[in-house]
Design a protein around this motif. Structure first.
Motif, PDB file in Angstrom:
ATOM      1  N   THR A  34      -9.638  -2.492  -4.830  1.00 16.84           N
ATOM      2  CA  THR A  34      -9.997  -1.155  -5.291  1.00 16.84           C
ATOM      3  C   THR A  34      -9.895  -1.110  -6.823  1.00 16.84           C
ATOM      4  O   THR A  34      -9.317  -2.015  -7.438  1.00 16.84           O
ATOM      5  CB  THR A  34      -9.050  -0.101  -4.704  1.00 16.84           C
ATOM      6  OG1 THR A  34      -7.726  -0.341  -5.229  1.00 16.84           O
ATOM      7  CG2 THR A  34      -9.020  -0.168  -3.189  1.00 16.84           C
TER       8      THR A  34
ATOM      9  N   PHE B 258      -7.946   0.595  -8.592  1.00 17.62           N
ATOM     10  CA  PHE B 258      -6.529   0.580  -8.959  1.00 17.62           C
ATOM     11  C   PHE B 258      -5.980  -0.846  -8.904  1.00 17.62           C
ATOM     12  O   PHE B 258      -5.232  -1.276  -9.801  1.00 17.62           O
ATOM     13  CB  PHE B 258      -5.725   1.489  -8.022  1.00 17.62           C
ATOM     14  CG  PHE B 258      -4.252   1.533  -8.326  1.00 17.62           C
ATOM     15  CD1 PHE B 258      -3.789   2.062  -9.519  1.00 17.62           C
ATOM     16  CD2 PHE B 258      -3.329   1.029  -7.419  1.00 17.62           C
ATOM     17  CE1 PHE B 258      -2.422   2.104  -9.807  1.00 17.62           C
ATOM     18  CE2 PHE B 258      -1.969   1.062  -7.700  1.00 17.62           C
ATOM     19  CZ  PHE B 258      -1.520   1.597  -8.895  1.00 17.62           C
ATOM     20  N   ALA B 259      -6.349  -1.582  -7.853  1.00 19.98           N
ATOM     21  CA  ALA B 259      -5.895  -2.969  -7.744  1.00 19.98           C
ATOM     22  C   ALA B 259      -6.420  -3.802  -8.906  1.00 19.98           C
ATOM     23  O   ALA B 259      -5.696  -4.645  -9.459  1.00 19.98           O
ATOM     24  CB  ALA B 259      -6.348  -3.569  -6.413  1.00 19.98           C
TER      25      ALA B 259
ATOM     26  N   ARG C 189       0.837  -1.210   0.000  1.00 20.83           N
ATOM     27  CA  ARG C 189       0.000   0.000   0.000  1.00 20.83           C
ATOM     28  C   ARG C 189       0.867   1.254   0.000  1.00 20.83           C
ATOM     29  O   ARG C 189       0.604   2.208  -0.735  1.00 20.83           O
ATOM     30  CB  ARG C 189      -0.921  -0.014   1.211  1.00 20.83           C
ATOM     31  CG  ARG C 189      -2.136  -0.929   1.075  1.00 20.83           C
ATOM     32  CD  ARG C 189      -2.834  -1.127   2.408  1.00 20.83           C
ATOM     33  NE  ARG C 189      -4.129  -1.786   2.251  1.00 20.83           N
ATOM     34  CZ  ARG C 189      -4.798  -2.360   3.237  1.00 20.83           C
ATOM     35  NH1 ARG C 189      -4.277  -2.364   4.481  1.00 20.83           N
ATOM     36  NH2 ARG C 189      -5.967  -2.922   3.009  1.00 20.83           N
ATOM     37  N   LYS C 190       1.887   1.279   0.861  1.00 14.03           N
ATOM     38  CA  LYS C 190       2.780   2.437   0.929  1.00 14.03           C
ATOM     39  C   LYS C 190       3.559   2.598  -0.364  1.00 14.03           C
ATOM     40  O   LYS C 190       3.757   3.718  -0.857  1.00 14.03           O
ATOM     41  CB  LYS C 190       3.750   2.270   2.100  1.00 14.03           C
ATOM     42  CG  LYS C 190       3.086   2.363   3.468  1.00 14.03           C
ATOM     43  CD  LYS C 190       4.094   2.161   4.583  1.00 14.03           C
ATOM     44  CE  LYS C 190       3.416   2.212   5.952  1.00 14.03           C
ATOM     45  NZ  LYS C 190       4.396   1.971   7.049  1.00 14.03           N
TER      46      LYS C 190
ATOM     47  N   LEU D 270       2.696   1.664  -3.414  1.00 18.09           N
ATOM     48  CA  LEU D 270       1.873   2.018  -4.565  1.00 18.09           C
ATOM     49  C   LEU D 270       0.934   3.201  -4.308  1.00 18.09           C
ATOM     50  O   LEU D 270       0.297   3.696  -5.238  1.00 18.09           O
ATOM     51  CB  LEU D 270       1.052   0.801  -5.010  1.00 18.09           C
ATOM     52  CG  LEU D 270       1.863  -0.421  -5.455  1.00 18.09           C
ATOM     53  CD1 LEU D 270       0.935  -1.580  -5.816  1.00 18.09           C
ATOM     54  CD2 LEU D 270       2.747  -0.075  -6.650  1.00 18.09           C
ATOM     55  N   GLY D 271       0.823   3.609  -3.056  1.00 19.31           N
ATOM     56  CA  GLY D 271      -0.008   4.771  -2.749  1.00 19.31           C
ATOM     57  C   GLY D 271      -1.488   4.532  -2.931  1.00 19.31           C
ATOM     58  O   GLY D 271      -2.224   5.442  -3.348  1.00 19.31           O
ATOM     59  N   ASP D 272      -1.941   3.324  -2.606  1.00 20.82           N
ATOM     60  CA  ASP D 272      -3.363   2.984  -2.752  1.00 20.82           C
ATOM     61  C   ASP D 272      -3.716   1.941  -1.707  1.00 20.82           C
ATOM     62  O   ASP D 272      -2.864   1.137  -1.298  1.00 20.82           O
ATOM     63  CB  ASP D 272      -3.639   2.447  -4.157  1.00 20.82           C
ATOM     64  CG  ASP D 272      -5.122   2.256  -4.433  1.00 20.82           C
ATOM     65  OD1 ASP D 272      -5.764   3.239  -4.859  1.00 20.82           O
ATOM     66  OD2 ASP D 272      -5.634   1.141  -4.229  1.00 20.82           O
ATOM     67  N   GLU D 273      -4.985   1.924  -1.273  1.00 19.49           N
ATOM     68  CA  GLU D 273      -5.434   0.949  -0.285  1.00 19.49           C
ATOM     69  C   GLU D 273      -5.406  -0.477  -0.822  1.00 19.49           C
ATOM     70  O   GLU D 273      -5.289  -1.437  -0.080  1.00 19.49           O
ATOM     71  CB  GLU D 273      -6.844   1.294   0.202  1.00 19.49           C
ATOM     72  CG  GLU D 273      -6.901   2.398   1.223  1.00 19.49           C
ATOM     73  CD  GLU D 273      -6.183   2.012   2.504  1.00 19.49           C
ATOM     74  OE1 GLU D 273      -6.568   1.007   3.141  1.00 19.49           O
ATOM     75  OE2 GLU D 273      -5.204   2.697   2.838  1.00 19.49           O
ATOM     76  N   LEU D 274      -5.587  -0.608  -2.113  1.00 19.75           N
ATOM     77  CA  LEU D 274      -5.533  -1.880  -2.834  1.00 19.75           C
ATOM     78  C   LEU D 274      -6.683  -2.834  -2.480  1.00 19.75           C
ATOM     79  O   LEU D 274      -7.361  -3.339  -3.371  1.00 19.75           O
ATOM     80  CB  LEU D 274      -4.189  -2.595  -2.609  1.00 19.75           C
ATOM     81  CG  LEU D 274      -2.965  -1.843  -3.110  1.00 19.75           C
ATOM     82  CD1 LEU D 274      -1.693  -2.612  -2.769  1.00 19.75           C
ATOM     83  CD2 LEU D 274      -3.046  -1.581  -4.594  1.00 19.75           C
TER      84      LEU D 274
END
Length: 300
Positions: free
Chosen positions: A63, A65-66, A45-46, A48-52
């Motif tokens: 998400t 993005f994931a 997560r850190k 890629l900057g997304d909760e995933l």
């Protein structure tokens, strides 16, 4: 971001979470603890900057993005796996491999009897599970490795997939033996006057039947709509209803249900039945073996 900044194990965890959606199941599959899975997800997560993934009542849901990463990461891991195991072989006679194959209820009726008979001779330890998915869900399941093969008419599976044609088939009219149509013939007049059962089969190519009939401006007298083919044989056996069905389904149901068939007077395009697989499994030995077996058994 550079490749040296990424731990490949994080992508393995990501891929398994996409496939199984539960931290506990992924931990069991990978043979590590649940805190280790959570730690790997937090690192990713850190990075890629997304909760995933978000926790829901249905498990860890990806998400947007994931989901956008699912195909390229799945393909990359599959390519790495296949490359590292390029010299491995598959021995069907001694294997306990489990395969998951996507097909419709028609597919189960048409393919499974002969397929299971063949497996009993050549690979008695191999097991098959079948699933039915809508196109988007099937695409995701094949990208993440949940589904090995798909068999049927699936025109929506294109980018990232291979396919091999098994056969073409037409649509026919199906009705009980002794039906008045068995004597008079399936003329356009008879088709218009008959009462129909329509099979919706949402998420499959069978929707083209209704579309073709509508384009021909043929007003069917639809008395019953059902979501699948499972009960159609039983229904036709005891009523004067008729149904427009693929030839493969008619072939398997004529004798068991005492039915008869005739060419459909409305022009409906033939459909192509394929065996399809995702690029991640293209060189995987066991998948190659199963694809070849299906082709040998059913290609026309």
């Amino acid at each position: 971001m550079e490749l040296q900044d990424i731990d490949l194990n994080l992508l393995v965890v990501f891929n398994e979470l996409l496939r199984q959606r539960r931290v506990s199941t992924v931990a069991q599959t990978l043979g590590i603890s649940q805190p280790a899975i959570s730690n790997a997800l937090n690192r990713l997560r850190k990075l890629l900057g997304d909760e995933l993934f978000l926790r829901t009542s249905k498990g860890m849901m990806p998400t947007p993005f994931a989901e956008s990463l699912a195909e390229p990461i799945g393909y990359a891991l599959g390519a790495i796996y296949n490359t590292l195991n390029a010299t491995s072989t598959f021995e069907p006679a001694s294997s306990n491999r489990s395969f998951t194959v996507a097909m419709t209820d028609i597919g189960e009726i048409y393919f499974l009897p002969a397929l299971m008979k063949r497996l009993a001779k050549e690979a008695p330890g191999v097991t098959i599970s079948t699933v039915r998915n809508y196109p988007d869900a099937l695409r995701d399941a094949m990208e993440t490795g949940q589904v090995d093969l798909a068999i049927g008419f699936m025109p929506d599976l294109k980018t990232g997939f291979f396919q091999r044609r098994l056969f073409k088939q037409r649509y026919v009219c199906l009705f009980r033996k002794g039906h008045p149509l068995a004597k008079s013939g399936m003329t356009m007049k008879a088709f218009l006057e008959a009462e129909h059962v329509a099979i919706v089969a949402e998420g499959t190519g069978h929707g083209m039947v209704d579309a073709a009939i509508q384009r021909a401006s043929v007003p069917r007298r639809v008395c019953l709509r059902v979501p699948h083919f499972v009960a159609v044989g039983h229904i036709l056996q005891t009523t004067d209803l008729i149904a427009v069905v693929p030839q493969a389904y008619a072939t398997r149901t004529l004798a068991p249900f005492g039915l008869d068939s005739a060419p459909c007077p409305v022009k409906i395009p033939d459909i192509t039945i394929n065996v399809l697989w995702h690029a991640r499994n293209h060189r995987e030995p066991s998948n190659q073996w199963l694809r070849q077996l299906v082709f040998e058994e059913f290609s026309q």
